[in-house]
Scaffold this active site. Structure first.
Site, PDB file in Angstrom:
ATOM      1  N   GLN A 185       0.824  -1.204   0.000  1.00 58.37           N
ATOM      2  CA  GLN A 185       0.000   0.000   0.000  1.00 58.37           C
ATOM      3  C   GLN A 185       0.860   1.257   0.000  1.00 58.37           C
ATOM      4  OE1 GLN A 185      -2.674  -0.286   3.324  1.00 58.37           O
ATOM      5  NE2 GLN A 185      -3.760  -2.067   2.509  1.00 58.37           N
ATOM      6  N   ASP A 237      -2.563 -11.267   4.298  1.00 60.81           N
ATOM      7  CA  ASP A 237      -3.998 -11.290   4.564  1.00 60.81           C
ATOM      8  C   ASP A 237      -4.537 -12.687   4.838  1.00 60.81           C
ATOM      9  OD1 ASP A 237      -4.436  -8.547   4.375  1.00 60.81           O
ATOM     10  OD2 ASP A 237      -4.626  -8.634   2.197  1.00 60.81           O
TER      11      ASP A 237
END
Length: 449
Positions: free
Chosen positions: A176, A327
């Site tokens: 990110q 994740d």
């Protein structure tokens, strides 16, 4: 309480074999980037297979607010008429990114080098997450950011009127942060350079090249050096979004722990920076096979078959693999509960600052279900009980986190007693068809107060 409405308690009961084809939604990471890069082109980008979860829909709304024309044609087919690099208009309203850390951080980067002022907010979970990791490097371009204590949303970002190119070393592995800096670099003159010591998912680099940007990647002693030439004219694309490996993780892991299961996930993305879970599961003894391997839109894809695997073993997962499966640790820890021996997960401090503190949330839930967990600041260990020996029977807090909720729904399919989460509503942010897809395979998940 969920940031998206009334809490939805869910219960998952032990079930028979899971069988069939799991057509999981499109990749969330690629869906976000398709909309954002489409908005930064001049012309029409067409997207097939877009993930229509709340996170991505919030990004679509944001692109409209910046002046792009974003159209839903039905059946997960979308188009974006872009405004070009540097063409973002100042939004009339606050940009609400809902639950999406990926969405807000990428959008912040894309807008940071335009001379506009933008205020960002999100739901209760997103507003509790730190944004300084993105806003700090964006200040190097000339932006100014004003948020709550600790660099938290709501936050107003004043874009750089005369942006300058940046050379930035990412302090912790984060796709990110890397992506935000690269997107900001699009509208800065000269070369923007991002250096990452550990490789993270590279969808942004692949897609920037696909849209016509000049970008090079070099492996050096400093690390992975990514160099972007600023102020390109991006070319509209036709994008086919592969199925999301992070979403596929749930039916795949469920198949491994439920006796007699045989599940096929077609057209799943197997980008090497995202496929760490499947490597790990195979090392644990999982029966996984990859069929019809091919490449689509610059991304490797295949059809993945998962079968019940009764003799899973706990392993030590290399810390350098964490970025490629960050994740997936919540649902991996569920599989670890049904393995024999200890599964050791190191170098995972990023889990502490996701939609929830995922180490804490999973540790509490696993312990309540009768599984021993040890944890530290950037590690945790799950002591598996072996197939058929996990008690279950617990009610767990999802902590407004879609992956926590789905992980415990998977767990309840193979425990001795059902598992319950207090709120499954966040699941809609990334996997809106989770309940129906799992039910079609044979799972017993019910909504119940």
């Amino acid at each position: 309480m969920s940031g998206h409405g009334t809490p939805i308690p869910m219960t998952s009961r032990p079930c028979g074999p899971l069988r069939g084809t799991a057509k999981v939604p499109g990749d969330k990471s690629i869906s976000h980037r398709s909309l954002i890069l489409g908005a930064l082109t001049v012309g029409e980008t067409r997207i097939t297979g877009l993930l229509e979860g709340e996170d991505v829909l919030d990004t679509a709304k944001a692109m409209r607010a910046f002046g792009a024309t974003v159209t839903d044609h039905g059946d997960a087919e979308w188009s974006v008429q872009g405004v070009g690099v540097g063409g973002f208009a100042e939004p009339d309203q606050v940009i609400d990114c809902g639950n999406s850390g990926t969405g807000v951080r990428l959008i912040m980067g894309a807008a940071a080098t335009s001379p506009i002022t933008v205020t960002y907010t999100g739901d209760a979970s997103l507003n509790g997450r730190p944004m300084a990791r993105v806003t700090d490097p964006l200040t190097l371009f000339g932006t100014q950011s004003y948020g709550r204590e600790g660099g938290r949303l709501p936050m107003t970002v004043v874009g750089a009127a005369d942006p300058i190119p940046v050379r930035y070393t990412v302090p912790v592995p984060s796709a990110q942060v890397k992506s935000a800096v690269l997107l900001a670099g699009l509208n800065a003159p000269g070369q923007t350079v991002v250096i990452e010591k550990e490789a993270t998912r590279d969808h942004t680099e692949r897609m920037l090249r696909g849209f016509g940007a000049t970008l090079t990647v070099e492996e050096t002693e400093e690390g992975r050096v990514i160099t972007l030439e600023g102020q390109p004219e991006l070319t509209p694309q036709d994008i086919v979004v592969p199925r999301d490996p992070s979403s596929a993780a749930f039916p795949v892991c469920a198949a491994l722990i439920v006796p007699g299961s045989d599940v096929l996930v077609p057209n799943i993305g197997l980008n090497p920076t995202r496929a760490g879970l499947f490597t790990t599961l195979q090392e644990m003894g999982a029966d996984l096979t990859f069929e019809n391997q091919r490449e689509e839109g610059g991304e490797p894809v295949a059809d993945l078959r998962a079968r019940f695997s009764p003799h899973l073993k706990g392993i030590a997962i290399p810390p350098e693999r964490a970025a490629s499966m960050i994740d997936e640790y919540p649902v991996l820890s569920v599989v670890a509960a049904f393995a024999e021996g200890v599964t050791d997960m190191q170098g995972v401090k990023e889990l502490r600052v996701k939609e929830s503190d995922r180490i804490d949330a999973m540790a509490k839930g696993l312990r309540a279900a009768g599984v021993a967990v040890d944890e530290g600041p950037d590690w945790w260990k799950v002591t598996g009980l072996g197939h058929g020996n996990v008690p279950g029977g617990a009610t767990v807090s999802s902590e407004l986190d879609h992956r926590i909720a789905m992980a415990f729904m998977v767990m309840g399919m193979a425990t001795q007693k059902p598992m319950r989460v207090d709120d499954g509503s966040p699941i809609a942010t990334s996997f809106p068809i989770f309940e129906t897809l799992m039910a079609d395979l044979g799972a017993q998940i019910v909504r119940a107060n």
